[in-house]
Design a protein around this motif. Structure first.
Motif, mmCIF file in Angstrom:
data_model
loop_
_atom_site.group_PDB
_atom_site.id
_atom_site.type_symbol
_atom_site.label_atom_id
_atom_site.label_comp_id
_atom_site.label_asym_id
_atom_site.label_seq_id
_atom_site.Cartn_x
_atom_site.Cartn_y
_atom_site.Cartn_z
ATOM 1 N N LEU A 153 0.825 -1.209 0.000
ATOM 2 C CA LEU A 153 0.000 0.000 0.000
ATOM 3 C C LEU A 153 0.855 1.254 0.000
ATOM 4 C CD1 LEU A 153 -2.801 -0.857 2.610
ATOM 5 C CD2 LEU A 153 -2.954 -0.921 0.100
ATOM 6 N N ALA A 154 0.478 2.199 -0.863
ATOM 7 C CA ALA A 154 1.135 3.501 -0.910
ATOM 8 C C ALA A 154 0.449 4.502 -0.007
ATOM 9 C CB ALA A 154 1.148 4.030 -2.335
ATOM 10 N N GLY A 155 -0.795 4.189 0.406
ATOM 11 C CA GLY A 155 -1.501 5.144 1.237
ATOM 12 C C GLY A 155 -2.895 4.704 1.586
ATOM 13 N N LEU A 156 -3.594 5.573 2.301
ATOM 14 C CA LEU A 156 -4.937 5.312 2.806
ATOM 15 C C LEU A 156 -5.813 6.530 2.575
ATOM 16 C CD1 LEU A 156 -7.085 3.903 4.719
ATOM 17 C CD2 LEU A 156 -5.903 5.079 6.605
ATOM 18 N N SER B 265 6.709 7.324 3.529
ATOM 19 C CA SER B 265 6.130 7.384 2.185
ATOM 20 C C SER B 265 4.689 6.893 2.139
ATOM 21 C CB SER B 265 6.975 6.559 1.203
ATOM 22 O OG SER B 265 6.942 5.187 1.541
ATOM 23 N N PHE B 266 4.173 6.400 3.250
ATOM 24 C CA PHE B 266 2.782 5.936 3.314
ATOM 25 C C PHE B 266 1.877 7.146 3.541
ATOM 26 C CE2 PHE B 266 -0.835 4.122 5.801
ATOM 27 C CZ PHE B 266 -1.348 3.311 4.795
ATOM 28 N N SER B 267 1.049 7.453 2.566
ATOM 29 C CA SER B 267 0.223 8.665 2.579
ATOM 30 C C SER B 267 -1.078 8.415 3.337
ATOM 31 C CB SER B 267 -0.083 9.077 1.141
ATOM 32 O OG SER B 267 -0.884 10.223 1.104
ATOM 33 N N VAL B 268 -1.363 9.273 4.304
ATOM 34 C CA VAL B 268 -2.581 9.151 5.104
ATOM 35 C C VAL B 268 -3.474 10.351 4.802
ATOM 36 C CG1 VAL B 268 -3.543 8.880 7.410
ATOM 37 C CG2 VAL B 268 -1.288 7.926 6.886
ATOM 38 N N LEU B 269 -4.616 10.083 4.179
ATOM 39 C CA LEU B 269 -5.522 11.124 3.702
ATOM 40 C C LEU B 269 -6.878 10.973 4.372
ATOM 41 C CD1 LEU B 269 -4.703 10.579 -0.083
ATOM 42 C CD2 LEU B 269 -3.757 12.385 1.383
ATOM 43 N N MET C 184 -3.181 16.457 13.393
ATOM 44 C CA MET C 184 -2.745 15.144 13.878
ATOM 45 C C MET C 184 -1.595 14.578 13.058
ATOM 46 S SD MET C 184 -6.067 12.934 15.095
ATOM 47 C CE MET C 184 -7.129 13.206 13.687
ATOM 48 N N GLY C 185 -1.416 15.088 11.856
ATOM 49 C CA GLY C 185 -0.326 14.602 11.018
ATOM 50 C C GLY C 185 -0.747 13.997 9.703
ATOM 51 N N ALA C 186 -2.024 14.129 9.319
ATOM 52 C CA ALA C 186 -2.476 13.643 8.020
ATOM 53 C C ALA C 186 -1.770 14.402 6.901
ATOM 54 C CB ALA C 186 -3.988 13.796 7.890
ATOM 55 N N ASP C 187 -1.664 13.754 5.755
ATOM 56 C CA ASP C 187 -0.974 14.359 4.611
ATOM 57 C C ASP C 187 -1.890 15.203 3.738
ATOM 58 O OD1 ASP C 187 1.749 13.097 4.824
ATOM 59 O OD2 ASP C 187 0.502 11.299 4.771
ATOM 60 N N GLY C 188 -3.191 14.961 3.832
ATOM 61 C CA GLY C 188 -4.088 15.709 2.965
ATOM 62 C C GLY C 188 -5.517 15.273 3.114
ATOM 63 N N VAL C 189 -6.349 15.751 2.169
ATOM 64 C CA VAL C 189 -7.793 15.546 2.255
ATOM 65 C C VAL C 189 -8.349 15.200 0.884
ATOM 66 C CG1 VAL C 189 -8.168 18.047 1.988
ATOM 67 C CG2 VAL C 189 -9.985 16.614 2.927
ATOM 68 N N VAL C 190 -9.370 14.339 0.895
ATOM 69 C CA VAL C 190 -10.088 13.952 -0.322
ATOM 70 C C VAL C 190 -11.551 14.342 -0.101
ATOM 71 C CG1 VAL C 190 -10.537 12.078 -1.953
ATOM 72 C CG2 VAL C 190 -8.470 12.022 -0.541
#
Length: 309
Positions: A162-165, A189-193, A206-212
């Motif tokens: 997995l590259a991310g969530l 490198s694991f993206s948490v969105l 909290m440290g998330a990388d972004g938003v969808v």
């Protein structure tokens, strides 16, 4: 196959404009893409829930893929949903998405069938092995009826599966557990969105990388302002923008009790895009109930209050 850097920023799940005959409205779709790119988004997610992927025949999915990837032409990364019930069906969508040139793919756990966490892990490993491009897990228990646990996600991230969530679970504690586990296991490198439109400032803190954000179709500029404020550490500005977007999000409830929550939300997003002159028709896929004229007018009131019309 994972990416070397975590995907980050504002990555709207792109709505799929439809004609009154329920075909993909490619002219409206390209205008929507330009609207999002003009808003400064960092990526695009197509063929997800806000894209009405569960309603789209395979031919419609292919039109969306080709239209988006052809028009965006590498300006931002494009993630393509390959969502289906089980791995053999998902793999068919993977082949089409990879051939079309998607930068990454997004898959849920299996659904309809009853599966064990070990089988869910096999599902993601099977998809990643064939794809050869980054695979993102989509945690959506309200639709899939399986919750992706932090241990499973982090194990698959450590394996390079997995590259991310994209987390649309609504489980804030579980989301934070993933963020903490990523740090503890040294998986930068694991993206948490987050998939929540309403708690983006908290998720980023909290440290998330972004938003969808589905609402990002309607107001991408607002979510980009929120993200940029958080990136600078201006949490007061981020909170102010989040509160404005929370008020705007009230438009998803105009459908009332005579239709499903999805019909009301997707109908409102499309009505807002129509009222803003971005798409030609607010048509939603069958069997969703369309908004009536009064409900669309109420969407317009939310847009006016947000200074979007």
């Amino acid at each position: 196959m994972t990416s070397t850097t975590a995907m980050s920023g504002v990555i709207p799940p792109v709505c799929t404009p439809l004609t009154p005959e329920f075909e993909v409205d490619t002219a409206s779709l390209t205008r929507l893409l330009d609207h999002l790119l003009d808003g400064g988004v960092d990526g695009l997610f197509i063929l997800g829930s806000s894209s009405e992927v569960a309603f789209l025949p395979d031919a419609h999915r292919k039109v969306v893929l080709d239209t988006v990837l052809g028009h965006v032409a590498g300006q931002v990364p494009v993630l393509a949903g390959v969502i289906d019930m089980t791995a053999p069906r998902v793999l068919d969508h993977v082949r089409v998405a990879v051939e079309a040139g998607a930068d990454g793919i997004v898959a849920t756990a299996p659904f309809y069938t009853r599966t064990h966490p070990t089988e869910i892990a096999i599902h993601f490993r099977t998809i990643a092995a064939q794809a050869g491009i980054p695979l993102y897990a989509y945690d959506l228990p309200v639709s899939v009826h399986n919750k992706l646990g932090a241990d499973l996600l982090l194990e698959l991230a450590a394996e390079g599966v997995l590259a991310g969530l994209k987390d649309s679970s609504g489980d804030e504690a579980g989301f934070r557990e993933v963020i903490l586990g990523r740090r503890d296991r040294d998986l930068p490198s694991f993206s948490v969105l987050t998939g929540s439109e309403l708690t983006v400032d908290s998720a980023l803190w909290m440290g998330a990388d972004g938003v969808v954000p589905g609402l990002g179709n309607v107001d991408p500029h607002g979510y980009v302002r929120l993200f940029r404020a958080a990136l600078k550490g201006d949490w007061a500005a981020a909170r102010t923008e989040q509160e404005r977007l929370l008020r705007l999000f009230g438009l998803v409830h105009v459908g009332g009790p005579h239709m499903g929550r999805g019909s009301s939300a997707l109908g409102a997003f499309k009505a807002a895009l129509h009222l803003r002159g971005i798409i030609d028709h607010p048509t939603t896929a069958l069997p969703q109930i369309p908004l009536d004229a009064d409900e669309i007018a109420r969407v317009g009131e939310y847009l006016a209050d947000a200074a979007l019309v």
